[in-house]
Design a protein around this motif. Structure first.
Motif, PDB file in Angstrom:
ATOM      1  N   GLN A   1      40.889  53.080  45.844  1.00 40.82           N
ATOM      2  CA  GLN A   1      41.003  51.893  46.690  1.00 40.82           C
ATOM      3  C   GLN A   1      40.950  52.281  48.161  1.00 40.82           C
TER       4      GLN A   1
ATOM      5  N   ASN B   1      36.648  49.029  46.428  1.00 42.24           N
ATOM      6  CA  ASN B   1      37.322  49.666  45.304  1.00 42.24           C
ATOM      7  C   ASN B   1      36.304  50.141  44.273  1.00 42.24           C
ATOM      8  N   TYR B   2      36.671  51.227  43.592  1.00 42.53           N
ATOM      9  CA  TYR B   2      35.836  51.764  42.515  1.00 42.53           C
ATOM     10  C   TYR B   2      36.716  52.054  41.306  1.00 42.53           C
TER      11      TYR B   2
ATOM     12  N   GLY C   1      32.832  50.102  37.755  1.00 37.12           N
ATOM     13  CA  GLY C   1      32.557  48.955  38.600  1.00 37.12           C
ATOM     14  C   GLY C   1      32.941  49.208  40.044  1.00 37.12           C
ATOM     15  N   ILE C   2      32.244  48.543  40.944  1.00 34.13           N
ATOM     16  CA  ILE C   2      32.545  48.561  42.376  1.00 34.13           C
ATOM     17  C   ILE C   2      32.809  47.122  42.800  1.00 34.13           C
ATOM     18  N   PHE C   3      33.900  46.905  43.499  1.00 35.80           N
ATOM     19  CA  PHE C   3      34.206  45.553  43.954  1.00 35.80           C
ATOM     20  C   PHE C   3      34.931  45.628  45.296  1.00 35.80           C
TER      21      PHE C   3
ATOM     22  N   GLU D   1      33.623  38.002  48.589  1.00 40.75           N
ATOM     23  CA  GLU D   1      34.004  38.980  47.567  1.00 40.75           C
ATOM     24  C   GLU D   1      32.784  39.246  46.695  1.00 40.75           C
TER      25      GLU D   1
ATOM     26  N   TYR E   1      30.994  42.088  43.487  1.00 37.04           N
ATOM     27  CA  TYR E   1      31.255  43.151  42.512  1.00 37.04           C
ATOM     28  C   TYR E   1      29.965  43.545  41.804  1.00 37.04           C
ATOM     29  N   TYR E   2      29.983  44.749  41.264  1.00 37.90           N
ATOM     30  CA  TYR E   2      28.907  45.228  40.383  1.00 37.90           C
ATOM     31  C   TYR E   2      29.562  46.055  39.282  1.00 37.90           C
ATOM     32  N   ALA E   3      29.240  45.760  38.027  1.00 32.26           N
ATOM     33  CA  ALA E   3      29.846  46.466  36.887  1.00 32.26           C
ATOM     34  C   ALA E   3      28.767  46.835  35.882  1.00 32.26           C
TER      35      ALA E   3
ATOM     36  N   ALA F   1      26.611  41.556  38.115  1.00 34.60           N
ATOM     37  CA  ALA F   1      26.852  41.552  39.549  1.00 34.60           C
ATOM     38  C   ALA F   1      27.101  40.122  39.990  1.00 34.60           C
TER      39      ALA F   1
END
Length: 310
Positions: A171, A184-185, A236-238, A260, A262-264, A296
């Motif tokens: 984080q 965050n990852y 994931g990255i968010f 906001e 994200y990608y997962a 995403a």
């Protein structure tokens, strides 16, 4: 929840009872100027995780719907330390969580054996209007889930799921005045290993049925067993950003904007082995499949706050 906390110059004591129900006691040693703090806490409680239900595939009235209750008796111990020299902040904590297997007075239930280790480290710094926050969390979990059918004094195990999982979470956050950002990852791996020994099948439906039902369906001569191997690997990255403006004196008008995103992605590999036994005839069949996930998305928001000054 209800509880109390007594603060002294160098020691803080607390007890808290929440609605889970969960009882927590804590002890902290610290300096009056908050330069450092060392604390420990422990808790114990019962968590109702709901019911798992199975219904006959052909909605037969002979085979009843099976409802399995899952209630976990948990306890944990935590140790933490903080050090706050000048503009810096250092924090480190560790938590060990485990469950106590129980045999409740129910016909169908899940008995669990859970062990979880949680580690967390963080660093923060305040440089004028800039505030930096970095953190890393690690979780290692092992769980053994047993599905039990209890009739009078006998117990039959019809489900056995040994699960292992690990989570890494990084984080980062930065604040400058009214601007807040974070990134965050997360990386999660999980594994379910099939046990080849008898009575340790992933699922043995015959053992979950009363003898009268087995005889009605001639299942006394037919057994179908399932052993499941599964591997999950996902990441994931968010993150996002939020900004708020401030206008006015007597009346403060504060518009805001945020985003906001994200990608997962992840992969799930499953090998389900189906064993069929009719009298002395044995048949083995494998169902192997892979599921891939990629997703995403994002959310944008606008807001307005109006305040009247005192």
């Amino acid at each position: 929840s209800v509880g109390f906390e007594n603060r002294f110059k160098y020691i803080t004591l607390g007890v808290d009872v929440s609605s889970l129900p969960f009882i927590k006691s804590s002890l902290a040693i610290h300096r009056s100027d908050s330069l450092f703090r060392i604390g420990t806490s422990m808790g114990r409680g019962v968590v109702d995780l709901g019911d798992i239900k199975w219904a006959s595939e052909d909605y037969s009235t002979i085979v009843p719907e099976i409802s399995v209750s899952w209630e976990s008796h948990l306890s944990y111990r935590n140790l933490s330390a903080e050090f706050n020299p000048d503009i810096h902040h250092f924090g480190l904590s560790g938590t060990y969580l485990q469950s106590s297997p129980r045999n409740p007075d129910k016909e169908y239930y899940v008995r669990d054996s859970i062990n979880v280790l949680l580690l967390h480290g963080e660093y923060g710094a305040a440089l004028g209007k800039n505030h930096l926050q970095l953190g890393y969390s690690f979780a290692d979990a092992e769980a053994r889930l047993y599905g039990i059918y209890q009739q009078e004094e006998s117990r039959k195990r019809f489900m056995y799921l040994p699960v292992e999982a690990r989570l890494h979470l990084i984080q980062a956050g930065w604040q400058y005045g009214s601007l807040n950002t974070n990134l965050n990852y997360a990386h999660l791996t999980a594994k379910l290993n099939a046990n080849q020994n008898r009575f340790y099948e992933s699922l043995a439906p015959n053992r979950a049925l009363p003898i009268s039902v087995l005889k009605s369906l001639s299942f006394s001569f037919l057994q179908k067993l399932f052993r499941i191997d599964a591997d999950l690997d996902a990441s994931g990255i968010f993150g996002g950003a939020f900004y708020q403006w401030h206008f006015g004196n007597k009346y403060s008008i504060n518009p805001s904007a945020g985003i906001e995103a994200y990608y997962a992605s992840g992969t799930l590999d499953v090998d389900k082995k189906i064993e069929t036994l009719i009298l002395v005839t044995y048949n083995e069949q494998h169902e192997i499949y892979t599921r891939e996930l990629k997703s995403a998305g994002g959310v944008a928001s606008l807001g307005l706050e109006v305040r009247r000054g005192g």
